[in-house]
Scaffold this motif. Structure first.
Motif, short mmCIF file in Angstrom:
data_model
loop_
_atom_site.label_atom_id
_atom_site.label_comp_id
_atom_site.label_asym_id
_atom_site.label_seq_id
_atom_site.Cartn_x
_atom_site.Cartn_y
_atom_site.Cartn_z
N GLY A 48 -10.06 -23.73 34.51
CA GLY A 48 -10.55 -22.43 34.08
C GLY A 48 -11.32 -21.67 35.15
N TYR A 49 -11.73 -22.34 36.21
CA TYR A 49 -12.48 -21.64 37.27
C TYR A 49 -11.52 -20.91 38.22
CZ TYR A 49 -16.29 -24.94 36.04
OH TYR A 49 -17.24 -25.69 35.39
N GLY A 50 -10.25 -21.30 38.18
CA GLY A 50 -9.27 -20.61 39.02
C GLY A 50 -9.40 -20.92 40.50
N ASN A 51 -10.17 -21.94 40.87
CA ASN A 51 -10.39 -22.19 42.29
C ASN A 51 -10.03 -23.61 42.74
OD1 ASN A 51 -12.55 -23.65 41.28
ND2 ASN A 51 -14.09 -22.09 41.78
N SER A 73 -12.06 -32.41 37.56
CA SER A 73 -11.56 -31.15 37.00
C SER A 73 -11.57 -31.25 35.47
CB SER A 73 -10.17 -30.79 37.54
OG SER A 73 -9.90 -29.43 37.21
N LYS A 74 -11.23 -30.13 34.84
CA LYS A 74 -11.35 -30.06 33.37
C LYS A 74 -10.15 -29.35 32.76
CE LYS A 74 -16.28 -29.33 34.25
NZ LYS A 74 -16.27 -28.46 35.45
N LEU A 75 -9.77 -29.85 31.59
CA LEU A 75 -8.61 -29.31 30.87
C LEU A 75 -8.97 -27.99 30.20
CD1 LEU A 75 -5.71 -29.92 29.73
CD2 LEU A 75 -6.88 -30.94 27.74
N ARG A 76 -8.11 -26.99 30.38
CA ARG A 76 -8.41 -25.67 29.79
C ARG A 76 -8.30 -25.70 28.26
NH1 ARG A 76 -6.46 -21.58 32.30
NH2 ARG A 76 -5.52 -22.44 34.17
N ASN A 77 -9.00 -24.78 27.64
CA ASN A 77 -9.13 -24.79 26.17
C ASN A 77 -7.82 -24.57 25.42
OD1 ASN A 77 -11.82 -25.21 26.50
ND2 ASN A 77 -12.50 -23.20 25.78
N ARG A 78 -6.92 -23.81 26.01
CA ARG A 78 -5.69 -23.53 25.25
C ARG A 78 -4.64 -24.62 25.43
NH1 ARG A 78 -2.50 -21.66 29.43
NH2 ARG A 78 -3.48 -20.15 30.84
N ARG A 87 1.16 -30.89 30.97
CA ARG A 87 1.64 -29.86 31.90
C ARG A 87 0.48 -29.31 32.74
NH1 ARG A 87 4.31 -27.09 28.08
NH2 ARG A 87 2.60 -25.62 27.79
N GLU A 88 -0.63 -29.03 32.08
CA GLU A 88 -1.78 -28.47 32.79
C GLU A 88 -2.39 -29.50 33.74
OE1 GLU A 88 -2.71 -25.41 32.96
OE2 GLU A 88 -1.33 -24.68 31.43
N PHE A 89 -2.38 -30.75 33.34
CA PHE A 89 -2.89 -31.78 34.25
C PHE A 89 -2.04 -31.82 35.51
CE2 PHE A 89 -2.96 -36.09 35.97
CZ PHE A 89 -4.32 -36.25 36.18
N ASP A 90 -0.72 -31.75 35.33
CA ASP A 90 0.17 -31.72 36.51
C ASP A 90 -0.15 -30.53 37.40
OD1 ASP A 90 1.54 -33.99 35.86
OD2 ASP A 90 3.22 -32.97 34.88
N ALA A 91 -0.42 -29.39 36.78
CA ALA A 91 -0.73 -28.19 37.57
C ALA A 91 -2.03 -28.40 38.36
CB ALA A 91 -0.85 -26.98 36.64
N THR A 92 -3.01 -29.00 37.70
CA THR A 92 -4.28 -29.31 38.38
C THR A 92 -4.03 -30.20 39.59
OG1 THR A 92 -5.88 -29.02 36.61
CG2 THR A 92 -6.31 -30.83 38.09
N HIS A 107 -12.70 -29.53 28.62
CA HIS A 107 -13.72 -28.55 29.01
C HIS A 107 -14.65 -28.16 27.85
CE1 HIS A 107 -14.39 -25.33 32.32
NE2 HIS A 107 -15.50 -25.59 31.70
N TRP A 108 -14.06 -27.88 26.68
CA TRP A 108 -14.83 -27.51 25.47
C TRP A 108 -14.13 -28.10 24.26
CZ3 TRP A 108 -19.32 -24.44 25.46
CH2 TRP A 108 -19.61 -23.76 26.65
N PRO A 109 -14.87 -28.45 23.22
CA PRO A 109 -14.18 -29.01 22.04
C PRO A 109 -13.39 -27.95 21.25
CG PRO A 109 -16.55 -28.83 21.63
CD PRO A 109 -16.34 -28.48 23.09
N VAL A 110 -13.84 -26.70 21.29
CA VAL A 110 -13.24 -25.61 20.48
C VAL A 110 -12.97 -26.10 19.04
CG1 VAL A 110 -11.59 -23.69 20.54
CG2 VAL A 110 -12.01 -24.99 22.63
N PRO A 111 -14.03 -26.39 18.30
CA PRO A 111 -13.87 -26.98 16.96
C PRO A 111 -12.97 -26.15 16.05
CG PRO A 111 -16.18 -26.97 17.60
CD PRO A 111 -15.45 -26.20 18.66
N LYS A 112 -13.00 -24.83 16.22
CA LYS A 112 -12.18 -23.95 15.36
C LYS A 112 -10.69 -24.25 15.53
CE LYS A 112 -11.89 -19.15 14.98
NZ LYS A 112 -12.30 -17.94 15.69
#
Ligand code: A2P
Length: 276
Positions: A48-51, A73-78, A87-92, A107-112
């Motif tokens: 999520g930091y894009g860097n 690194s951290k997995l993005r919320n979506r 897929r996102e882990f591979d991208a990381t 990165h965040w639990p996003v309980p909702k």
């Protein structure tokens, strides 16, 4: 020199690292390069930091071998669903250009959204496949931790949460200690808002140190992993120069008294549901 702290999975983590939240991608390689030259061995980024590319570039051009660096690194919320998470882990990994990651966090639990258990199961899978050494979470409250531990039997090695003298997280810390979950402090300087605090200023002057160095030293003496962020070379170097003094019991007590209701500077993990 900074200590390493043992994690509950048998690996260890350097206690002081460089955070790169809000570091512009165009300068990240330079900033992380300064950090590594200055002695930092732990670099904390996130999808999520894009860097991540900049972090990868700094790792490749560092004078220090990859094996001496600890990259988080951290997995993005979506991307909490399994397929998306893989897929996102591979991208990381592609962006960082490393063979194995040292630590990957949700990165965040996003309980909702209610998908963090699936995300946690996917991180366990990645760890079991050897793609990441240690796995953990970020911004998880006690109920989120209890749920993932209860549903999988796997306790996170790390929980990275907002923690600084105005938000000391004392109740949460007891629970983490019980489960040997290492806390990492994000926004350890209170997002810069503690840097004119008169109490800390008094302590800093007593030791001939700056307020930032005094706060970083407080995190270390509290047994926390701490990842201050700066984009300024002198401040990056100064923030690492914290191993030649010690806060005494009075100093620690005075800082303990700064804990305040409403000290949070970032989002509340119970309700945060931003998608990135
Ligand atoms: P800068 O990047 O311009 O140095 P936190 O780690 O709590 O999120 O705080 C980061 C903020 O504190 C950033 O705004 C950073 O600004 C600032 N900062 C970091 N280290 C220092 C320091 N040693 N002295 C003053 N400000 C600092």
């Amino acid at each position: 020199m900074p200590e390493s702290i043992s994690l509950n999975d048998g690996f260890s983590i350097p206690q002081l690292g460089l955070g790169v939240w809000q570091v512009d991608p165009s300068i990240t390689a330079k900033v992380v390069g300064w950090g590594i030259e200055g002695g930092y061995r732990l670099i904390d980024t996130a999808e999520g930091y894009g860097n991540e590319e900049g972090v990868g570039e700094a790792i490749r051009s560092a004078s220090v071998p990859r094996s001496e660096l600890f990259v988080t690194s951290k997995l993005r919320n979506r991307a909490h669903e399994r397929d998306a998470a893989l897929r996102e882990f591979d991208a990381t990994m592609r962006k960082l250009g490393v063979e194995q990651l040292d630590l990957f966090l949700i990165h965040w639990p996003v309980p909702k959204q209610d998908k963090y258990v699936e995300a946690w199961k996917t991180l366990i899978e990645l760890r079991d496949a050897g793609r990441v050494r240690s796995i953990g979470v970020s911004n998880f409250n006690r109920d989120h931790l209890e749920r993932i531990i209860g549903e999988t039997g796997v306790t996170p090695a790390v929980n990275q949460i907002e923690l600084h003298p105005r938000l000391q997280q004392r109740a949460a810390r007891a629970f983490h200690a019980e489960h040997r979950i290492q806390i990492e402090s994000w926004s350890p300087l209170g997002s810069g808002r503690l840097l004119d605090n008169p109490t800390i200023d008094g302590i800093a002057r007593k030791h001939g140190k700056t307020i930032a160095q005094t706060i970083i030293r407080w995190h270390l003496q509290e047994g926390l992993v701490v990842i201050p962020k700066s984009v300024n070379r002198d401040r990056i170097v100064a923030n690492f120069d914290v191993f030649d003094f010690e806060l005494d019991a009075d100093d620690m007590q005075a800082i303990a008294s700064l804990d305040a209701a409403g000290g949070r500077t970032g989002a509340d993990p119970a309700t945060a549901s931003f998608m990135f």
